[in-house]
Design a protein around this motif. Structure first.
Motif, PDB file in Angstrom:
ATOM      1  N   VAL A   1       9.620  20.701   2.114  1.00  0.00           N
ATOM      2  CA  VAL A   1       8.258  20.377   2.520  1.00  0.00           C
ATOM      3  C   VAL A   1       7.751  19.321   1.552  1.00  0.00           C
ATOM      4  N   ARG A   2       7.289  18.198   2.093  1.00  0.00           N
ATOM      5  CA  ARG A   2       6.914  17.069   1.254  1.00  0.00           C
ATOM      6  C   ARG A   2       5.457  16.670   1.463  1.00  0.00           C
ATOM      7  N   LEU A   3       4.859  16.168   0.395  1.00  0.00           N
ATOM      8  CA  LEU A   3       3.494  15.655   0.420  1.00  0.00           C
ATOM      9  C   LEU A   3       3.487  14.334  -0.328  1.00  0.00           C
ATOM     10  N   SER A   4       2.941  13.292   0.289  1.00  0.00           N
ATOM     11  CA  SER A   4       2.942  11.988  -0.365  1.00  0.00           C
ATOM     12  C   SER A   4       1.885  11.092   0.269  1.00  0.00           C
ATOM     13  N   ARG A   5       1.615   9.972  -0.393  1.00  0.00           N
ATOM     14  CA  ARG A   5       0.695   8.990   0.172  1.00  0.00           C
ATOM     15  C   ARG A   5       1.391   8.073   1.168  1.00  0.00           C
TER      16      ARG A   5
ATOM     17  N   TRP B   1       6.941  17.975  -3.596  1.00  0.00           N
ATOM     18  CA  TRP B   1       7.701  18.681  -2.584  1.00  0.00           C
ATOM     19  C   TRP B   1       8.080  20.071  -3.068  1.00  0.00           C
ATOM     20  N   VAL B   2       8.331  20.936  -2.098  1.00  0.00           N
ATOM     21  CA  VAL B   2       8.845  22.272  -2.347  1.00  0.00           C
ATOM     22  C   VAL B   2      10.178  22.375  -1.625  1.00  0.00           C
ATOM     23  N   GLN B   3      11.180  22.879  -2.305  1.00  0.00           N
ATOM     24  CA  GLN B   3      12.483  23.104  -1.709  1.00  0.00           C
ATOM     25  C   GLN B   3      12.763  24.600  -1.717  1.00  0.00           C
ATOM     26  N   LEU B   4      13.139  25.140  -0.571  1.00  0.00           N
ATOM     27  CA  LEU B   4      13.529  26.544  -0.457  1.00  0.00           C
ATOM     28  C   LEU B   4      15.011  26.616  -0.120  1.00  0.00           C
ATOM     29  N   GLN B   5      15.672  27.565  -0.712  1.00  0.00           N
ATOM     30  CA  GLN B   5      17.073  27.804  -0.394  1.00  0.00           C
ATOM     31  C   GLN B   5      17.256  29.297  -0.200  1.00  0.00           C
ATOM     32  N   GLY B   6      17.948  29.686   0.844  1.00  0.00           N
ATOM     33  CA  GLY B   6      18.142  31.095   1.129  1.00  0.00           C
ATOM     34  C   GLY B   6      19.529  31.379   1.661  1.00  0.00           C
ATOM     35  N   GLU B   7      19.920  32.636   1.544  1.00  0.00           N
ATOM     36  CA  GLU B   7      21.199  33.085   2.065  1.00  0.00           C
ATOM     37  C   GLU B   7      20.976  33.687   3.448  1.00  0.00           C
ATOM     38  N   LEU B   8      21.715  33.197   4.417  1.00  0.00           N
ATOM     39  CA  LEU B   8      21.612  33.727   5.764  1.00  0.00           C
ATOM     40  C   LEU B   8      22.655  34.813   5.973  1.00  0.00           C
ATOM     41  N   SER B   9      22.359  35.759   6.855  1.00  0.00           N
ATOM     42  CA  SER B   9      23.278  36.862   7.114  1.00  0.00           C
ATOM     43  C   SER B   9      24.548  36.340   7.765  1.00  0.00           C
ATOM     44  N   GLY B  10      25.600  37.103   7.623  1.00  0.00           N
ATOM     45  CA  GLY B  10      26.872  36.711   8.213  1.00  0.00           C
ATOM     46  C   GLY B  10      27.973  36.741   7.187  1.00  0.00           C
ATOM     47  N   THR B  11      29.196  36.631   7.627  1.00  0.00           N
ATOM     48  CA  THR B  11      30.349  36.619   6.743  1.00  0.00           C
ATOM     49  C   THR B  11      31.229  35.425   7.092  1.00  0.00           C
TER      50      THR B  11
ATOM     51  N   GLY C   1       0.801  -1.212   0.000  1.00  0.00           N
ATOM     52  CA  GLY C   1       0.000   0.000   0.000  1.00  0.00           C
ATOM     53  C   GLY C   1       0.832   1.258   0.000  1.00  0.00           C
ATOM     54  N   GLY C   2       2.165   1.116  -0.061  1.00  0.00           N
ATOM     55  CA  GLY C   2       3.029   2.279  -0.112  1.00  0.00           C
ATOM     56  C   GLY C   2       3.210   2.965   1.221  1.00  0.00           C
ATOM     57  N   MET C   3       2.792   2.360   2.312  1.00  0.00           N
ATOM     58  CA  MET C   3       2.861   2.993   3.614  1.00  0.00           C
ATOM     59  C   MET C   3       3.669   2.122   4.560  1.00  0.00           C
ATOM     60  N   PRO C   4       4.684   2.693   5.212  1.00  0.00           N
ATOM     61  CA  PRO C   4       5.417   1.918   6.203  1.00  0.00           C
ATOM     62  C   PRO C   4       4.556   1.644   7.411  1.00  0.00           C
ATOM     63  N   ALA C   5       4.789   0.504   8.053  1.00  0.00           N
ATOM     64  CA  ALA C   5       3.969   0.139   9.204  1.00  0.00           C
ATOM     65  C   ALA C   5       4.220   1.033  10.392  1.00  0.00           C
ATOM     66  N   ALA C   6       5.419   1.597  10.500  1.00  0.00           N
ATOM     67  CA  ALA C   6       5.746   2.440  11.640  1.00  0.00           C
ATOM     68  C   ALA C   6       6.809   3.434  11.219  1.00  0.00           C
ATOM     69  N   PRO C   7       6.882   4.590  11.885  1.00  0.00           N
ATOM     70  CA  PRO C   7       7.918   5.555  11.539  1.00  0.00           C
ATOM     71  C   PRO C   7       9.285   5.015  11.884  1.00  0.00           C
ATOM     72  N   PRO C   8      10.361   5.569  11.259  1.00  0.00           N
ATOM     73  CA  PRO C   8      11.705   5.103  11.552  1.00  0.00           C
ATOM     74  C   PRO C   8      12.035   5.262  13.028  1.00  0.00           C
ATOM     75  N   ALA C   9      12.894   4.399  13.524  1.00  0.00           N
ATOM     76  CA  ALA C   9      13.257   4.465  14.930  1.00  0.00           C
ATOM     77  C   ALA C   9      14.115   5.680  15.211  1.00  0.00           C
ATOM     78  N   THR C  10      14.055   6.140  16.441  1.00  0.00           N
ATOM     79  CA  THR C  10      14.846   7.282  16.850  1.00  0.00           C
ATOM     80  C   THR C  10      16.325   6.918  16.852  1.00  0.00           C
TER      81      THR C  10
ATOM     82  N   GLY D   1      -5.527  10.685   4.807  1.00  0.00           N
ATOM     83  CA  GLY D   1      -4.505   9.674   4.619  1.00  0.00           C
ATOM     84  C   GLY D   1      -3.193  10.165   4.051  1.00  0.00           C
ATOM     85  N   LEU D   2      -3.150  11.392   3.539  1.00  0.00           N
ATOM     86  CA  LEU D   2      -1.900  11.917   3.002  1.00  0.00           C
ATOM     87  C   LEU D   2      -0.933  12.268   4.137  1.00  0.00           C
TER      88      LEU D   2
END
Length: 376
Positions: free
Chosen positions: A172-176, A153-163, A71-80, A218-219
């Motif tokens: 950010v991901r969306l899937s079944r 999914w959406v991927q954002l990339q940005g420049e942070l302040s500093g030298t 069904g494309g769904m893991p039975a449980a989330p990955p272990a810590t 279910g998403l």
């Protein structure tokens, strides 16, 4: 060949004979190309050179190729995963640092198409994007939307302040299912996202937070980046699934071999620039089409003429000796279209695709075809 072409080529070569989701790997290669290109610009601007690992880093779009359960769904989330207390820590984005900025640039709307909230089965259609955002954790300089048969999914990339300037990324991901999600690494805790139970994991070693939750339909959604808990929750609560957009490319393929299917579609915004990527599967071969602004013209190194266009055609072994076919064509206005074929491709078929490709161009993606293939 640019860094973007190179990571796509190398990634497709590595998996040409493997039973894996090449559309996922293409997306990872595309993300690697974004990182390569953007970091190169930053290095030049800062007057310093540094090496970039284009594919396979811990923050790549594709972090693991795990078998899908029934069904494309893991039975449980990955272990810590335990985090050593002596590990060096990074400084995550805090909730107070969230800028009051507008949402990232959007794709053209798909008028009349159902949203992911009303019809979760729509997720996995390569020409539609259902995922968008209203809250940004940092000013985004690169925004990449990707949709494939595996999800969105959406991927954002940005420049942070500093030298010197540093980069920060957010995914950010969306899937079944959660097969392609980053693992829940570090200390975990239960949270609530828009009324739904979720899990937040924080890895103090890398300063990254991962928030995963399941919708009532279910998403699955996940936010991953160098964020603390409050900032991650703020981003998650700003995720929108009630709008639908089109992933479009500035060309169409009027004729393709029987059985050709769409595998992936993506759009990248580099400031005012826009780049597109599309992948199709022909049997057990894959062909990607990338359009981007590029200095110079592919016609300068042309060695063939395909469909009246001067083209550079290269065929060479990739990683492990797998053959790769590249075709680069200047389409005018500084735009180059690059095709990369891998797997058991037919040279004549790939050349015919290049020769018959109908270039539309233009700056308005709303005028590009809803489906660049002749089949639904």
């Amino acid at each position: 060949m640019t860094g973007l072409d190179r990571v796509v080529t190398e990634t497709l070569a590595r998996v040409a004979d493997d039973d894996v989701h090449v559309e996922r790997l293409l997306a990872g290669a595309r993300a690697g190309g974004i990182r390569y290109r953007r970091r190169r610009r930053l290095a030049i601007a800062a007057g310093a050179a540094f090496s970039v690992a284009a594919v396979g880093t811990a923050v790549a779009l594709t972090t693991a190729l795990l078998p899908t359960t029934a069904g494309g769904m893991p039975a449980a989330p990955p272990a810590t995963t335990a985090v050593p207390s002596a590990a060096p820590s990074a400084t995550p984005t805090t909730a107070a640092a969230l800028p009051q900025t507008t949402a990232p640039p959007l794709l053209p709307p798909a008028d009349g198409a159902p949203s992911a909230l009303s019809d979760p089965a729509q997720v996995g259609r390569p020409w539609l994007v259902h995922l968008s955002m209203d809250v940004l954790p940092f000013p985004a300089t690169v925004v990449h939307y990707q949709t494939s048969t595996d999800g969105e999914w959406v991927q954002l990339q940005g420049e942070l302040s500093g030298t010197p300037k540093t980069l920060s990324m957010l995914y950010v991901r969306l899937s079944r299912g959660t097969t392609d999600f980053e693992p829940l690494t570090g200390e975990q805790k239960s949270v609530v996202v828009d009324g739904r139970p979720g899990t937040f994991a924080y890895d103090s070693r890398s300063g990254t937070g991962t928030l995963r939750w399941r919708l009532a339909n279910g998403l699955w959604l996940q936010v991953y980046g160098q964020l603390d808990e409050a900032a991650t929750l703020a981003v998650a609560n700003g995720v929108r699934l009630d709008r639908t957009y089109r992933c479009a490319v500035p060309f169409r393929l009027p004729s393709v071999p029987a059985g050709t299917r769409a595998a992936a579609c993506g759009t990248t915004f580099f400031g005012s620039e826009r780049s597109t990527v599309m992948a199709i599967a022909i049997g057990d071969s894959y062909v990607s089409f990338t359009t981007e602004l590029r200095n110079g013209s592919a016609a300068g190194a042309a060695n063939e003429t395909l469909g009246g266009r001067r083209a550079q055609v290269l065929e060479h072994p990739g990683d492990g000796g797998h053959p790769i076919l590249e075709i680069h064509m200047g389409m005018g206005g500084g735009v180059t279209l690059s095709m990369v074929a891998a797997g058991s491709y037919n040279r004549s078929v790939v050349r015919e695709l290049a020769a018959t490709l109908q270039w539309l161009g233009g700056d308005d993606p709303a005028a590009w075809p809803e489906n660049p293939l002749p089949n639904p």
